[in-house]
Design a protein around this motif. Sequence first.
Motif, PDB file in Angstrom:
ATOM      1  N   MET A  50       9.535  -2.580  11.231  1.00 55.17           N
ATOM      2  CA  MET A  50       8.818  -2.299  10.400  1.00 55.17           C
ATOM      3  C   MET A  50       8.360  -0.954  10.419  1.00 55.17           C
ATOM      4  SD  MET A  50       9.330  -4.988   8.361  1.00 55.17           S
ATOM      5  CE  MET A  50       8.096  -5.697   7.178  1.00 55.17           C
ATOM      6  N   ARG A  80       8.201   4.177   4.013  1.00 56.73           N
ATOM      7  CA  ARG A  80       7.500   2.383   2.492  1.00 56.73           C
ATOM      8  C   ARG A  80       7.831   2.612   1.838  1.00 56.73           C
ATOM      9  NH1 ARG A  80       3.238   5.916   3.630  1.00 56.73           N
ATOM     10  NH2 ARG A  80       2.931   7.270   1.748  1.00 56.73           N
ATOM     11  N   VAL A  83      10.075  -0.492   3.691  1.00 61.03           N
ATOM     12  CA  VAL A  83       8.687  -1.952   3.297  1.00 61.03           C
ATOM     13  C   VAL A  83       8.433  -2.171   2.559  1.00 61.03           C
ATOM     14  CG1 VAL A  83       6.456  -1.747   5.205  1.00 61.03           C
ATOM     15  CG2 VAL A  83       9.170  -0.941   6.181  1.00 61.03           C
ATOM     16  N   GLY A  84       8.453  -3.228   2.806  1.00 64.37           N
ATOM     17  CA  GLY A  84       8.126  -4.965   1.521  1.00 64.37           C
ATOM     18  C   GLY A  84       9.015  -4.192   0.182  1.00 64.37           C
ATOM     19  N   PHE A  91       3.712 -13.060   9.407  1.00 64.01           N
ATOM     20  CA  PHE A  91       2.609 -13.188  10.271  1.00 64.01           C
ATOM     21  C   PHE A  91       2.187 -14.577  10.714  1.00 64.01           C
ATOM     22  CE2 PHE A  91       2.179  -8.692   8.573  1.00 64.01           C
ATOM     23  CZ  PHE A  91       2.993  -8.326   9.453  1.00 64.01           C
ATOM     24  N   THR A  96      -5.465 -15.685   8.528  1.00 65.24           N
ATOM     25  CA  THR A  96      -6.179 -13.658   8.792  1.00 65.24           C
ATOM     26  C   THR A  96      -5.887 -12.381   8.380  1.00 65.24           C
ATOM     27  OG1 THR A  96      -5.188 -13.753  10.940  1.00 65.24           O
ATOM     28  CG2 THR A  96      -7.665 -14.425  10.763  1.00 65.24           C
ATOM     29  N   SER A  97      -3.996 -12.893   7.639  1.00 64.82           N
ATOM     30  CA  SER A  97      -3.143 -12.360   6.975  1.00 64.82           C
ATOM     31  C   SER A  97      -3.925 -11.537   5.274  1.00 64.82           C
ATOM     32  CB  SER A  97      -1.725 -12.901   7.470  1.00 64.82           C
ATOM     33  OG  SER A  97      -1.833 -12.389   8.898  1.00 64.82           O
ATOM     34  N   ASN A  99      -6.212 -10.850   2.894  1.00 68.75           N
ATOM     35  CA  ASN A  99      -7.198  -9.451   2.402  1.00 68.75           C
ATOM     36  C   ASN A  99      -8.312 -10.325   1.514  1.00 68.75           C
ATOM     37  OD1 ASN A  99      -9.634  -7.614   1.568  1.00 68.75           O
ATOM     38  ND2 ASN A  99      -8.160  -5.540   2.381  1.00 68.75           N
ATOM     39  N   ILE A 114       3.624  -1.408  -6.220  1.00 71.02           N
ATOM     40  CA  ILE A 114       3.902  -0.321  -5.677  1.00 71.02           C
ATOM     41  C   ILE A 114       5.757  -0.022  -5.347  1.00 71.02           C
ATOM     42  CG2 ILE A 114       4.010  -0.165  -2.961  1.00 71.02           C
ATOM     43  CD1 ILE A 114       1.764  -1.659  -2.706  1.00 71.02           C
ATOM     44  N   HIS A 115       6.531  -1.301  -5.362  1.00 72.25           N
ATOM     45  CA  HIS A 115       7.597  -0.931  -5.515  1.00 72.25           C
ATOM     46  C   HIS A 115       8.337  -1.273  -6.455  1.00 72.25           C
ATOM     47  CE1 HIS A 115       7.640  -1.579  -0.985  1.00 72.25           C
ATOM     48  NE2 HIS A 115       6.688  -2.271  -1.477  1.00 72.25           N
TER      49      HIS A 115
ATOM     50  N   ASP B 235      -5.642  -8.186  10.856  1.00 69.73           N
ATOM     51  CA  ASP B 235      -4.669  -8.512  10.466  1.00 69.73           C
ATOM     52  C   ASP B 235      -3.691  -8.084   9.141  1.00 69.73           C
ATOM     53  OD1 ASP B 235      -4.444  -9.274  13.325  1.00 69.73           O
ATOM     54  OD2 ASP B 235      -4.204 -12.077  11.838  1.00 69.73           O
ATOM     55  N   TYR B 236      -5.328  -8.279   8.159  1.00 70.48           N
ATOM     56  CA  TYR B 236      -4.664  -8.232   6.701  1.00 70.48           C
ATOM     57  C   TYR B 236      -4.718  -6.586   6.545  1.00 70.48           C
ATOM     58  CZ  TYR B 236      -9.531  -6.792   6.146  1.00 70.48           C
ATOM     59  OH  TYR B 236     -11.052  -6.850   6.889  1.00 70.48           O
ATOM     60  N   ARG B 238      -2.379  -4.388   8.557  1.00 72.87           N
ATOM     61  CA  ARG B 238      -1.669  -5.095   9.122  1.00 72.87           C
ATOM     62  C   ARG B 238      -0.231  -5.513   7.769  1.00 72.87           C
ATOM     63  NH1 ARG B 238      -0.162  -8.912  13.812  1.00 72.87           N
ATOM     64  NH2 ARG B 238      -0.641 -10.390  11.835  1.00 72.87           N
ATOM     65  N   THR B 239      -1.026  -6.183   7.561  1.00 71.61           N
ATOM     66  CA  THR B 239      -0.115  -6.810   6.513  1.00 71.61           C
ATOM     67  C   THR B 239      -0.291  -6.150   4.663  1.00 71.61           C
ATOM     68  OG1 THR B 239      -0.950  -9.447   6.684  1.00 71.61           O
ATOM     69  CG2 THR B 239       0.199  -8.739   3.961  1.00 71.61           C
ATOM     70  N   ARG B 241      -0.096  -2.613   5.642  1.00 73.59           N
ATOM     71  CA  ARG B 241       1.306  -2.154   5.965  1.00 73.59           C
ATOM     72  C   ARG B 241       2.588  -2.490   5.459  1.00 73.59           C
ATOM     73  NH1 ARG B 241      -0.440   0.025  11.454  1.00 73.59           N
ATOM     74  NH2 ARG B 241       0.839   1.706  11.048  1.00 73.59           N
ATOM     75  N   ALA B 242       2.265  -3.740   6.127  1.00 76.15           N
ATOM     76  CA  ALA B 242       4.026  -4.309   5.864  1.00 76.15           C
ATOM     77  C   ALA B 242       4.391  -4.033   4.190  1.00 76.15           C
ATOM     78  CB  ALA B 242       4.434  -5.547   6.558  1.00 76.15           C
ATOM     79  N   LYS B 243       3.653  -4.676   3.636  1.00 78.76           N
ATOM     80  CA  LYS B 243       4.251  -4.716   1.856  1.00 78.76           C
ATOM     81  C   LYS B 243       4.602  -2.437   1.814  1.00 78.76           C
ATOM     82  CE  LYS B 243       0.276  -5.644  -0.286  1.00 78.76           C
ATOM     83  NZ  LYS B 243      -1.235  -7.083  -0.831  1.00 78.76           N
ATOM     84  N   GLY B 244       3.814  -2.065   2.258  1.00 78.61           N
ATOM     85  CA  GLY B 244       4.440  -0.721   2.086  1.00 78.61           C
ATOM     86  C   GLY B 244       3.706   0.296   1.455  1.00 78.61           C
ATOM     87  N   VAL B 245       2.098  -0.523   1.694  1.00 79.17           N
ATOM     88  CA  VAL B 245       0.618   0.440   0.597  1.00 79.17           C
ATOM     89  C   VAL B 245       0.748   1.036   0.980  1.00 79.17           C
ATOM     90  CG1 VAL B 245      -1.647   0.261   0.221  1.00 79.17           C
ATOM     91  CG2 VAL B 245      -0.395  -2.221   0.293  1.00 79.17           C
ATOM     92  N   SER B 246       0.902   2.062   1.011  1.00 81.19           N
ATOM     93  CA  SER B 246      -0.108   3.742   1.317  1.00 81.19           C
ATOM     94  C   SER B 246      -0.888   4.105   2.108  1.00 81.19           C
ATOM     95  CB  SER B 246       0.019   4.439   0.197  1.00 81.19           C
ATOM     96  OG  SER B 246      -1.323   4.779  -0.494  1.00 81.19           O
ATOM     97  N   ARG B 247      -0.808   5.337   3.376  1.00 81.29           N
ATOM     98  CA  ARG B 247      -1.889   4.814   3.516  1.00 81.29           C
ATOM     99  C   ARG B 247      -3.347   5.026   3.548  1.00 81.29           C
ATOM    100  NH1 ARG B 247      -3.444   6.385   9.161  1.00 81.29           N
ATOM    101  NH2 ARG B 247      -4.532   7.842   9.473  1.00 81.29           N
ATOM    102  N   ARG B 249      -4.468   3.853   0.438  1.00 80.26           N
ATOM    103  CA  ARG B 249      -4.727   3.076  -0.853  1.00 80.26           C
ATOM    104  C   ARG B 249      -5.326   2.404   0.633  1.00 80.26           C
ATOM    105  NH1 ARG B 249      -4.347   1.220  -5.229  1.00 80.26           N
ATOM    106  NH2 ARG B 249      -4.306  -1.851  -4.749  1.00 80.26           N
ATOM    107  N   VAL B 253      -8.630   1.277  -0.332  1.00 80.91           N
ATOM    108  CA  VAL B 253      -9.015  -0.175  -1.467  1.00 80.91           C
ATOM    109  C   VAL B 253      -9.085  -1.255   0.038  1.00 80.91           C
ATOM    110  CG1 VAL B 253      -7.297  -1.560  -2.667  1.00 80.91           C
ATOM    111  CG2 VAL B 253      -7.428   0.670  -2.836  1.00 80.91           C
ATOM    112  N   HIS B 254      -8.508  -1.152   1.182  1.00 79.88           N
ATOM    113  CA  HIS B 254      -7.885  -1.977   1.647  1.00 79.88           C
ATOM    114  C   HIS B 254      -9.258  -2.653   2.571  1.00 79.88           C
ATOM    115  CE1 HIS B 254      -4.460  -4.759   0.223  1.00 79.88           C
ATOM    116  NE2 HIS B 254      -3.920  -3.925   0.226  1.00 79.88           N
TER     117      HIS B 254
END
Lengths: 324, 339
Positions: A50, A80, A83-84, A91, A96-97, A99, A114-115, B235-236, B238-239, B241-247, B249, B253-254
């Motif tokens: 990833m 990017r 991914v996603g 996970f 905790t995953s 927000n 985003i996509h 962890d969130y 990482r979530t 980032r796994a969604k493809g959110v830009s650095r 943002r 934001v997060h």
Amino acid sequence: MALLEVKELAVQFGEFKAVDRISYQVEQGQVVGIVGESGSGKSVSSLAIMGLIDFPGKVTANALHFDGHDLKTISEKARRRIVGADVAMIFQDPMTSLNPCFTVGYQIMEAIKIHHGGSKKQRRERAIKLLNCVGIPDPANRLNVYPHQLSGGMSQRVMIAIAIACNPKLLIADEPTTALDVTIQGQIIELLLDLQKKDNMALVLITHDLALVAEAAHKIIVMYAGQIVEIGDAEVIFKSPLHPYTQALLNSLPEFTQDKQRLASLSGVVPGKYDRPHGCLLNPRCPYADKQCKTVEPILHARSENRQVKCHYPLSPEGNPSYE
Amino acid sequence: MFQFLLKRFGVLIPTFLGVTILTFVFVHLIPGDPVLIMAGERGLSPERHAELMAQLGLDKPLYQQYFNYLIGIFHGDLGVSFKSQIPVWEEFVPRFKATFELGMSAMVFAVFFGIPIGVLAAVKRGSIFDHTAISLSLTGYSMPIFWWGMMLVMLVSVHLNLTPVSGRVSDMLFLDDSNPLTGFMLIDTLFWGEEGDFIDAVQHLILPSIVLGTIPLAVIVRMTRSAMLEVLNEDYIRTARAKGVSRWRIIMVHALRNAMIPVVTIIGLQVGSMLAGAILTETVFSWPGIGRWLIDSLQRRDYPVVQSGVLIVATLIILVNLVIDMLYGIINPRIRHKK
Ligand SMILES: Nc1ncnc2c1ncn2[C@@H]1O[C@H](COP(=O)(O)OP(=O)(O)OP(=O)(O)O)[C@@H](O)[C@H]1O
Ligand SMILES: [Mg+2]
């Protein structure tokens, strides 16, 4: 060509090889189970695919192809976009995953925005549909709920909704049920498999519970201490494991030991940073290890089609090592 | 949310009572006789002394003085200054506006620079920027305000001649009373001042704000940095980032939203300690605020001013903390939903 092609993927943290030259493929629509004890590098290898391994972790590979993209050379921006969207991941700990500061709806719609973009109304409709899809009752109202108001099982369903928001071709589920109640575990796996079948999505199911992937997976990859020790079709691996480690994993499952005599499970733990043995990494724990195992590292070699093992003395169908 | 507020207001009353007792006791514990101090060098006869003591109500037993004071407060009467014979409240308001203006501008300075620096230090962890930010904030935190103020005045005002040395505005500046003046120099000069008056007020405000804002700035930088570092490991993130959110943002934001929870708390706590800093800053810059007013009154043993002044300030701090708690609830949904 395979949907995901991994060749000699390695991840190092300093001197420590968390993932040690692993190669495997995932075909479109295939369900692949990756099993192994805690610390065997299952998560790290998936995170590397990833692109989520941070400095000081170092990722190397001979090839890392996904759906026609070369993930090794791809730009951060292009990655990017994939991914996603085309490859998504869920996970271990759903609580905790998510927000805590944003509503469930916001977090789902963010992925869509985003996509895919689209209007706010379209995104909202899609989010409601997704929540419905993952079996969350009253989805329209749940959009406005914050993560702390959800149970673990519900949170994982939301995580799945986020992951499938853009119809990925590959979903990596990293121990998606470990943190959940036993009763919920089955439901979540069932949901994942339903979604997988519906969209012919490839699914990589990471777990340390072989029983979980026993029926579902087409292919099983067994990992130990950062290395792949055995790959094979699910039925074949369960009937006659080639690697002593796989055998030990199977023997620890009550379902598979009814007609065989139950062997003691392996003592000890996965070697860490400082205690990596010479030769075969399993040798201190392997009941069959001999001198060669302690000095020469076996290579992962094909035994038949779709069947590979990394052992000097692969086990016979009766479960005995094949010393020459 | 309503219950939450109700509970907070419930705490307010005992705190309020506690503050009245404490200030009363402390003020009267300080040795010194207000009447004698007022009389000055000339001194006065014992008869005249007793007469004045009776006039000010100081001849009664302490507990009775306290109850009179308390009753006054509940009637909205904070007392009258021994010295000026002006009601404390009337003396308080214009001075408070001066302090408030200074404090707000110091806080704006601290937040405006502190949060971005803290975020950047966390994101570029281990870089030269990060190290510089950490060591500077440590220095800033341990800087004696008095000395720091003097040094800045010497360098910037005296040596470089960039800003005025003291006061809120230049002596020449004149604001017409027939306008609805607010008592806040920035606003008054902006709307009713002549050309250049606003700039003049801003120039007077710069150095005191930096001096008063230095400690909050240091605290905010360190808190933002450590909160960001912690949040970025969650962890969130990482979530996301796994969604493809830009650095960008992810950071803005997060992560920032979560990191703001402890930062807002710290900002609230700083308001209290800033009042202590204001006293020193106002002394250095001859700023006509409550800090100087309280110090002067304390030296004169002007009991009503000190008692009520401290009481008002304490109440303000409590109210500020209440507002911060509400802000906290807005940022953090987990608090908001707690019954
Ligand atoms: N950021 C990191 N820095 C250093 N070592 C790490 C880091 N992340 C993981 N490791 C190490 O890499 C090894 C493999 O970890 P990984 O999380 O992949 O195991 P796993 O197979 O997923 O185990 P589990 O079943 O517990 O999830 C572990 O020994 C772990 O300590
Ligand atoms: Mg893991």
